[in-house]
Structure formats: structure tokens, C-alpha cells
Design a protein around this motif. Structure first.
Motif, short mmCIF file in Angstrom:
data_model
loop_
_atom_site.label_atom_id
_atom_site.label_comp_id
_atom_site.label_asym_id
_atom_site.label_seq_id
_atom_site.Cartn_x
_atom_site.Cartn_y
_atom_site.Cartn_z
N LYS A 19 18.68 27.02 10.27
CA LYS A 19 18.38 27.79 11.48
C LYS A 19 16.87 28.02 11.62
N LEU A 20 16.20 28.34 10.53
CA LEU A 20 14.75 28.52 10.57
C LEU A 20 14.06 27.20 10.92
N GLY A 21 14.55 26.11 10.35
CA GLY A 21 13.93 24.81 10.59
C GLY A 21 14.10 24.29 11.99
N ARG A 22 15.17 24.74 12.66
CA ARG A 22 15.41 24.29 14.04
C ARG A 22 14.64 25.11 15.07
N PRO A 24 11.24 26.18 16.50
CA PRO A 24 9.82 25.82 16.41
C PRO A 24 8.88 27.01 16.32
N LEU A 25 9.38 28.20 16.64
CA LEU A 25 8.55 29.39 16.50
C LEU A 25 8.59 29.93 15.07
N ARG A 26 9.51 29.42 14.25
CA ARG A 26 9.63 29.87 12.86
C ARG A 26 8.96 28.91 11.88
N THR A 27 9.23 27.63 12.03
CA THR A 27 8.56 26.64 11.19
C THR A 27 8.68 25.29 11.85
N GLN A 28 7.90 24.31 11.41
CA GLN A 28 7.83 23.05 12.12
C GLN A 28 7.91 21.87 11.16
N ALA A 29 8.63 20.83 11.59
CA ALA A 29 8.72 19.56 10.86
C ALA A 29 9.11 19.81 9.41
N ALA A 30 8.34 19.24 8.47
CA ALA A 30 8.66 19.40 7.04
C ALA A 30 8.03 20.65 6.45
N GLY A 31 7.47 21.50 7.30
CA GLY A 31 6.83 22.72 6.82
C GLY A 31 7.83 23.77 6.40
N GLY A 32 7.37 24.72 5.61
CA GLY A 32 8.22 25.80 5.14
C GLY A 32 9.09 25.37 3.98
N ASN A 33 9.52 26.34 3.19
CA ASN A 33 10.40 26.06 2.06
C ASN A 33 11.16 27.31 1.69
N THR A 34 12.34 27.12 1.11
CA THR A 34 13.22 28.24 0.77
C THR A 34 13.78 28.01 -0.62
N TRP A 50 13.13 18.38 5.48
CA TRP A 50 13.06 19.29 6.63
C TRP A 50 14.11 20.39 6.48
N LEU A 51 13.68 21.63 6.63
CA LEU A 51 14.63 22.73 6.59
C LEU A 51 15.73 22.55 7.62
N ALA A 52 15.40 21.98 8.76
CA ALA A 52 16.39 21.80 9.82
C ALA A 52 17.58 20.97 9.37
N GLU A 53 17.41 20.17 8.32
CA GLU A 53 18.48 19.29 7.84
C GLU A 53 19.22 19.86 6.64
#
Length: 351
Positions: A19-22, A24-34, A50-53
Motif C-alpha cells: 500500500k505504501l509503495g503504490r 506516490p505521495l508515500r514512496t516512489q519506485a524502488a525507494g523505501g524499505n520495511t 519495489w514495495l508496491a510488489e
């Protein structure tokens, strides 16, 4: 090693990550990590994924936590990549841990979420970031925050976070970088993101419409194209955003995916002439009053970062005191093995 597949918190982490990865106001592309800590194992997002995946594929790597923490505190450089601490039997794909694995390790809470939300970045890109944060987060119930001025991501950042964090710290703001929250459950960590982002939020400045026909005409015969997300055009159609973007780079992922700063098409130039005379053609080209163009050779993720630039600069006043990455800091990123690896994955994914 304990299984994680049936752990409801791991399922919650995957859902929250996606959800965060999808967004764009939270994180973008391969950015961010959990990440999630379980029985001496740190399950952390793999580098370049990618978090989105997170719910579509296995993007988490198991890292043995005790030896990694020992290495961090002993200034053992193996902690930088953390590959020596991967639980091999649980990594059939041969994934590499996130460049921020050491950051996740030094925070004691079970769940750590690191994102590049635009509300945070618009504040921490300022030279008065600490004061901006204090004015908005001080006194908020249940939030214990720390601020770290810009330092190279990865192990250097982990050491700084450990140095400035006091007992109970659950929010860390990173200068020219982003936001980290930590909690004992995924739900609590997600709630922290919502509260902090809301407290730091500023309204986005409206941007005039892009001149799509004019951009298409300029791009014809050149190696440039329109961005996939029309929001990206705001960087060039809003004079205040363009004034900020043209002055330099505000955060690391822009350098990684789009190169240094933002090129501005000068009067009398064409995108084709810019590409011909440049040893390294700019990946992002702003056409004042019309919109932006993106080089066709841009890495996968470049379009997301082009939009991020418009989102971030649209939340910053043109006269705000800003702190841009230095040339040395940019070079440190593009020559860093961890980012070279991440770019290679993005290039392979595009191919």
C-alpha cells in the motif's frame, strides 16, 4: 529458523508495504524499505525491489540480527552490505538486503518502516528542518522523534540514528532524505506514518496545465518523451517549483534515478541539441511554461521520481531556505556499490 509465512504480522507487513509503495505521495519506485524482527531474524526488503510488489512476489530477505548488530557496533564494514549475515537457506532467489538494513537493525522495535513521503521530504530538505519539525511534532502524544542531518544512507546513517536516539524514539526524520517510524506492530507503525505526515503536510501549490502539443513537437526527432505521469509537468509549469528544481538536488533517489539536478531547456535550444552536445544527456529536461520531458534511456523508476520532484517542490515556498546535496554527496551516491547494484537491477527490469 522460525517460519514467517504463517505469521499474521508478516502478512500485515506485506500488505502495508504494498500500500505504501503504490502511493506516490508515500514512496516512489524502488525507494523505501520495511522490516519485521522475529526470533533473532530481521526480515527486510531486498535491495532494488519495489514495495508496491510486496504482495505479488517475495521481496524480503532474512538476516541474522545478533551478529549484524555486533558488527554495526564494532564498526565492522561487513554491516554495510549485510550480505554476510543473510540466512542463506531462506534466500533461494539470492536477493541482497536493502542498503538500509543496518538502519532497521539499530532500532529496537519489531517493525520499522522507512519511506520517502513528500510531506516529510518537503520539510527535511530545508536548512531549518529541525525547527520545522519541532514546531509540528513537539507535544504530540506518543511521538518521540529524533532528527539526523543528511548523511550517506546505509551504515553511516545507522550509526547516526543510534547516536541521537533516546529511549522510546519511534520517529526519525532524515535530512534531505525521508521518514522512519518504528513500532511493535505493523498497525501502530502505519498509524505513526499517518500522524507524522499529517502534522508535516503543506498544501500543494496549483500548477498550470502542461502544453502537451508543444512538448510533443519539441520531443519529435529527439531521444526524449513525455513522462508517464502528467503530474510531473508541474515542475516546469509552476515557476516557483522550477526555481527550486533548477538549483540542485534535494534527496538521494533523484540522483540515483534521474542524475544530478534538473536540466532546463534554454531559449533557442531543442531537446535534440541538448542531447547532442551533452556527454551525459540529462534524464529530466524541464521546458519552462510547457512541462517536462524524460530521456528514453531513463531507468525503470525514473518516471516516478520525476513526479516526486513536482510533488515535493510544490509543497515548498520559493523563498524557503533550502539545503541541496553537494557535488561530493552526489558523487558518493553514484559511485557507491549499493546504488550501482540498485541501478543495475532497474536497468535489467527495464530491459
Amino acid at each position: 529458523m522460525p517460519t514467517h509465512i504463517d505469521d499474521p504480522e508478516f502478512a500485515a507487513l506485506r500488505h502495508a508495504s504494498a500500500k505504501l509503495g503504490r502511493d506516490p505521495l508515500r514512496t516512489q519506485a524502488a525507494g523505501g524499505n520495511t522490516s519485521l524482527k522475529r526470533d533473532g531474524v530481521l526480515w527486510v526488503k531486498a535491495s532494488g525491489t519495489w514495495l508496491a510488489e510486496a504482495e505479488e512476489r517475495d521481496i524480503f530477505v532474512a538476516v541474522s540480527l545478533p551478529p549484524l548488530i555486533t558488527a554495526i557496533h564494532a564498526n565492522d564494514e561487513r554491516a554495510a552490505k549485510a550480505t554476510d549475515f543473510v540466512v542463506t537457506d531462506a534466500n533461494p532467489q539470492g536477493l541482497r538486503p536493502s542498503v538500509e538494513t543496518s538502519v532497521h537493525a539499530v532500532l529496537p522495535q519489531d517493525v520499522v518502516l522507512h519511506i520517502h513521503c513528500v510531506e516529510t521530504v518537503a520539510r527535511v530538505a530545508r536548512s531549518d528542518a529541525r525547527e520545522q519539525i519541532a514546531a509540528r511534532l513537539d507535544g504530540l502524544d506518543g511521538i518521540v522523534w529524533a532528527y539526523v542531518p543528511y548523511v550517506k544512507p546505509g551504515l553511516p546513517l545507522a550509526r547516526e540514528i543510534h547516536a541521537v536516539s533516546k529511549p522510546g524514539t519511534n520517529v526519525v526524520l532524515l535530512g534531505n532524505h525521508g521518514l522512519i517510524v518504528a513500532a511493535d506492530t505493523v498497525a501502530d507503525a502505519v498509524a505513526l506514518i499517518g500522524r507524522v505526515s499529517a502534522a508535516l503536510a503543506a498544501p500543494a501549490r496549483p500548477a498550470p496545465e502542461a502544453d502537451i502539443a508543444g512538448l510533443e513537437a519539441l520531443a519529435e526527432g529527439s531521444p526524449y518523451r513525455l513522462p508517464t505521469d502528467p503530474v510531473a509537468h508541474g515542475t516546469a509549469t509552476d515557476p516557483a517549483r522550477l526555481f527550486i528544481a533548477a538549483r540542485g538536488t534535494l534527496y538521494p533517489d533523484h540522483v540515483v534515478f534521474l542524475g544530478s539536478g534538473t536540466a532546463v531547456l534554454a531559449e533557442g535550444e531543442t531537446p535534440a541539441s541538448v542531447a547532442e552536445r551533452a556527454a551525459l544527456p540529462p534524464m529530466l529536461l524541464a521546458v519552462p511554461g510547457k512541462g517536462v520531458l524524460i530521456h528514453r534511456d531513463v531507468l525503470r523508476g525514473g518516471d516516478a521520481l520525476a513526479r516526486a520532484l513536482a510533488d515535493v517542490t510544490g509543497r515548498i515556498d520559493a523563498d524557503a531556505p533550502l539545503r541541496f546535496l553537494t557535488v561530493d554527496e552526489e558523487q558518493e551516491l553514484v559511485t557507491w556499490d549499493a546504488e550501482i547494484y540498485r541501478r543495475s537491477l532497474a536497468a535489467a527490469a527495464k530491459g
